[in-house]
Structures are given as structure tokens and as C-alpha cells.
Design an enzyme around this catalytic site. Structure first.
Site, PDB file in Angstrom:
ATOM      1  N   HIS A   1       1.310  -1.099   0.245  1.00  0.00           N
ATOM      2  CA  HIS A   1      -0.068   0.150   0.086  1.00  0.00           C
ATOM      3  C   HIS A   1       0.535   1.527  -0.234  1.00  0.00           C
ATOM      4  CE1 HIS A   1       0.636   0.742   4.613  1.00  0.00           C
ATOM      5  NE2 HIS A   1       0.149  -0.772   4.752  1.00  0.00           N
TER       6      HIS A   1
ATOM      7  N   CYS B   1       3.444  -4.484   6.855  1.00  0.00           N
ATOM      8  CA  CYS B   1       3.120  -3.988   5.110  1.00  0.00           C
ATOM      9  C   CYS B   1       4.014  -3.774   4.406  1.00  0.00           C
ATOM     10  CB  CYS B   1       1.841  -3.447   4.597  1.00  0.00           C
ATOM     11  SG  CYS B   1       0.507  -4.405   5.649  1.00  0.00           S
TER      12      CYS B   1
END
Length: 165
Positions: free
Chosen positions: A129, A141
């Protein structure tokens, strides 16, 4: 071995398509023993299994990208039967809101980390992201500049992998 369509995490950034993209990873670094909430990025070869985007903020990057709706959430509760899957509001268990006020999830590449058959406590979704800012770590992430994330999203296929050595 990495293929031409793969994204490979290196000490200098994320390598994809002959380019190097600056990125950030989990605040606890890379691990071979991922656990829910540990803040680490899991080592391995992770397939890209989906793409989500905010249609009110960006143009659909590929024909297989799915719009994020107002009630879209991601279950991150290991005790929940829907752990590590997309769920809808209202939702009584712990979850992440996908349609955020900030731009972090305007475009999300979904990996197959602990999916589709999630093991409780092994860690919920590892997304690719947008980053908050250069050098700001994630909860596990991979995060990139908005322009770089969009450029990659336009070029990946359903066979692309994220390789974290």
C-alpha cells in the site's frame, strides 16, 4: 528464483520491471515466524491475489482491481471465523477499515500471506500500500510512494509474486 514479473524486496528497495522503488517494511523488520501484531514483514514468496482501489480517489489501475466500498473492512481478529478476509460493516470483531480518511489504502495489492485458509495468530493480511512518508515503517506490510505503487499496479499480473528474502 525470481521471475520478470516478480517484485523483490532488496536492501535498496523493491525491485520490479527493471526499476528500483523506495519502500518501507514492518517496524520489526523481516521474520520467518510471523505472528499477529508483531509488526514484522514475513519472509517468503507471496502471490498477489487481488487488488483494491478507491474509485472516488483514483482511476482503476487494471480491469481486475475491485473498488473499496464504504462498508469494506478486513478482519484481523484471530478468534473470528472470518479472520484475514474481507468483511462488511457493521462488524463486531477486530478489523481494519479499508476506506480510510487518509490515502494509505487508496490502492492495495493483496498478498496470499496466511490466506485463503488462515491459521489463527499467524498474522493477518500483508498488503502492499501507500506509505505515510519516506522511512516510516508499517505494521508488517510493504509501503511505497503513491506514484510508484500505481505504476506497479498497472503492470502486475495475477502471476506476480512479492519475494521477501
Amino acid at each position: 528464483m525470481a521471475g520478470a514479473l516478480d517484485m523483490v524486496l532488496t536492501p535498496k528497495g523493491l525491485r520490479f520491471g527493471g526499476r528500483m522503488y523506495p519502500c518501507t517494511i514492518g517496524k520489526a523488520g523481516i521474520t520467518s515466524h510471523k505472528r499477529e501484531g508483531d509488526g514484522a514483514t514475513p519472509r517468503g514468496a507471496h502471490r498477489i491475489v487481488g487488488m483494491l482501489f478507491r474509485p472516488d480517489r483514483i482511476v482503476q489501475p487494471t480491469d481486475w482491481a475491485v473498488p473499496i466500498g464504504p462498508g469494506d473492512l478486513w478482519s484481523d481478529d484471530p478468534k473470528d471465523h472470518a479472520y484475514n478476509t474481507l468483511v462488511q460493516a457493521p462488524y463486531p470483531h477486530s478489523h481494519e477499515v479499508l476506506r480510510r480518511a487518509d490515502p494509505l489504502y487508496d490502492l492495495v495489492l493483496l498478498t496470499d500471506w496466511n490466506w485463503p485458509d488462515a491459521v489463527a495468530g499467524r498474522g493477518s493480511a500483508i498488503f502492499i500500500h501507500q506509505w505515510r512518508c519516506p522511512g516510516y515503517p508499517t505494521e508488517g506490510c510493504i509501503a511505497l510512494r503513491r506514484v510508484d505503487l500505481y505504476a506497479i499496479a498497472c503492470r502486475i499480473t495475477r502471476h506476480t509474486r512479492l519475494i521477501v528474502p
